[in-house]
Design a protein around this motif. Structure first.
Motif, PDB file in Angstrom:
ATOM      1  N   GLU A   1       0.839  -1.209   0.000  1.00 37.32           N
ATOM      2  CA  GLU A   1       0.000   0.000   0.000  1.00 37.32           C
ATOM      3  C   GLU A   1       0.872   1.256   0.000  1.00 37.32           C
ATOM      4  OE1 GLU A   1      -2.353  -0.513   3.467  1.00 37.32           O
ATOM      5  OE2 GLU A   1      -3.527  -2.153   2.614  1.00 37.32           O
ATOM      6  N   GLU A   2       1.934   1.223   0.779  1.00 35.67           N
ATOM      7  CA  GLU A   2       2.842   2.361   0.842  1.00 35.67           C
ATOM      8  C   GLU A   2       3.556   2.545  -0.498  1.00 35.67           C
ATOM      9  OE1 GLU A   2       6.529   2.264   3.343  1.00 35.67           O
ATOM     10  OE2 GLU A   2       5.309   3.615   4.564  1.00 35.67           O
ATOM     11  N   GLN A   3       3.944   1.459  -1.127  1.00 35.24           N
ATOM     12  CA  GLN A   3       4.613   1.531  -2.423  1.00 35.24           C
ATOM     13  C   GLN A   3       3.669   2.092  -3.488  1.00 35.24           C
ATOM     14  OE1 GLN A   3       7.915   0.920  -3.072  1.00 35.24           O
ATOM     15  NE2 GLN A   3       8.004   0.819  -0.846  1.00 35.24           N
ATOM     16  N   ALA A   4       2.406   1.711  -3.444  1.00 31.88           N
ATOM     17  CA  ALA A   4       1.426   2.237  -4.397  1.00 31.88           C
ATOM     18  C   ALA A   4       1.249   3.738  -4.193  1.00 31.88           C
ATOM     19  CB  ALA A   4       0.101   1.519  -4.228  1.00 31.88           C
ATOM     20  N   GLY A   5       1.284   4.190  -2.959  1.00 31.17           N
ATOM     21  CA  GLY A   5       1.203   5.623  -2.679  1.00 31.17           C
ATOM     22  C   GLY A   5       2.389   6.380  -3.237  1.00 31.17           C
ATOM     23  N   PHE A   6       3.580   5.790  -3.139  1.00 33.80           N
ATOM     24  CA  PHE A   6       4.773   6.428  -3.702  1.00 33.80           C
ATOM     25  C   PHE A   6       4.651   6.546  -5.215  1.00 33.80           C
ATOM     26  CE2 PHE A   6       7.391   4.637   0.035  1.00 33.80           C
ATOM     27  CZ  PHE A   6       7.141   5.770   0.780  1.00 33.80           C
ATOM     28  N   GLU A   7       4.159   5.495  -5.858  1.00 35.55           N
ATOM     29  CA  GLU A   7       3.997   5.522  -7.311  1.00 35.55           C
ATOM     30  C   GLU A   7       2.968   6.575  -7.725  1.00 35.55           C
ATOM     31  OE1 GLU A   7       5.589   3.966  -9.861  1.00 35.55           O
ATOM     32  OE2 GLU A   7       6.994   3.266  -8.320  1.00 35.55           O
ATOM     33  N   ALA A   8       1.893   6.697  -6.971  1.00 32.29           N
ATOM     34  CA  ALA A   8       0.844   7.657  -7.307  1.00 32.29           C
ATOM     35  C   ALA A   8       1.327   9.098  -7.114  1.00 32.29           C
ATOM     36  CB  ALA A   8      -0.389   7.398  -6.450  1.00 32.29           C
ATOM     37  N   ALA A   9       2.282   9.305  -6.234  1.00 30.35           N
ATOM     38  CA  ALA A   9       2.752  10.660  -5.943  1.00 30.35           C
ATOM     39  C   ALA A   9       3.818  11.148  -6.912  1.00 30.35           C
ATOM     40  CB  ALA A   9       3.306  10.711  -4.523  1.00 30.35           C
ATOM     41  N   LYS A  10       4.305  10.286  -7.793  1.00 28.44           N
ATOM     42  CA  LYS A  10       5.344  10.694  -8.738  1.00 28.44           C
ATOM     43  C   LYS A  10       4.801  11.720  -9.732  1.00 28.44           C
ATOM     44  CE  LYS A  10       8.368   6.701  -8.841  1.00 28.44           C
ATOM     45  NZ  LYS A  10       8.906   5.622  -9.675  1.00 28.44           N
ATOM     46  N   LEU A  11       5.635  12.686 -10.055  1.00 23.97           N
ATOM     47  CA  LEU A  11       5.282  13.694 -11.045  1.00 23.97           C
ATOM     48  C   LEU A  11       5.856  13.284 -12.394  1.00 23.97           C
ATOM     49  CD1 LEU A  11       6.027  16.924  -9.005  1.00 23.97           C
ATOM     50  CD2 LEU A  11       3.803  15.919  -9.479  1.00 23.97           C
ATOM     51  N   PRO A  12       5.147  13.604 -13.481  1.00 27.43           N
ATOM     52  CA  PRO A  12       5.694  13.259 -14.796  1.00 27.43           C
ATOM     53  C   PRO A  12       6.924  14.107 -15.106  1.00 27.43           C
ATOM     54  CG  PRO A  12       3.689  14.543 -15.027  1.00 27.43           C
ATOM     55  CD  PRO A  12       3.845  14.246 -13.575  1.00 27.43           C
ATOM     56  N   LYS A  13       7.873  13.512 -15.803  1.00 30.70           N
ATOM     57  CA  LYS A  13       9.082  14.231 -16.182  1.00 30.70           C
ATOM     58  C   LYS A  13       8.841  15.011 -17.457  1.00 30.70           C
ATOM     59  CE  LYS A  13      12.541  11.265 -14.145  1.00 30.70           C
ATOM     60  NZ  LYS A  13      13.788  10.540 -14.364  1.00 30.70           N
ATOM     61  N   LYS A  14       9.508  16.153 -17.538  1.00 28.39           N
ATOM     62  CA  LYS A  14       9.431  16.962 -18.757  1.00 28.39           C
ATOM     63  C   LYS A  14      10.309  16.316 -19.830  1.00 28.39           C
ATOM     64  CE  LYS A  14       8.914  21.226 -16.151  1.00 28.39           C
ATOM     65  NZ  LYS A  14       9.482  22.543 -15.867  1.00 28.39           N
ATOM     66  N   PRO A  15       9.961  16.494 -21.103  1.00 29.36           N
ATOM     67  CA  PRO A  15      10.778  15.902 -22.163  1.00 29.36           C
ATOM     68  C   PRO A  15      12.194  16.475 -22.183  1.00 29.36           C
ATOM     69  CG  PRO A  15       8.775  16.864 -23.060  1.00 29.36           C
ATOM     70  CD  PRO A  15       8.763  17.122 -21.605  1.00 29.36           C
TER      71      PRO A  15
END
Length: 62
Positions: free
Chosen positions: A42-56
């Motif tokens: 559950e904690e790992q899924a939260g980390f993945e959801a909090a990631k911001l997309p990288k700019k090109p």
């Protein structure tokens, strides 16, 4: 080539561990503290959801 070379540090550590076998056991116990941990899904899924997309291109101003 000489493949059996051991540095002074490696020789010291090998001799120390031969003379103090309890240290080898303690090393394994300490390893479990840092490396052999179970991850909380559950904690790992939260980390993945909090990631911001990288700019090109990171250096291009917005």
């Amino acid at each position: 080539m000489y493949y059996n070379y051991q540095s002074d540090t490696t020789q010291f550590l090998n001799e120390f561990l031969e003379q103090h076998p309890e240290e080898a056991e303690q090393r394994l116990k300490n390893r479990h503290l840092l490396w052999d941990v179970e991850l909380n899904p559950e904690e790992q899924a939260g980390f993945e959801a909090a990631k911001l997309p990288k700019k090109p291109y990171a250096y291009q101003p917005d």
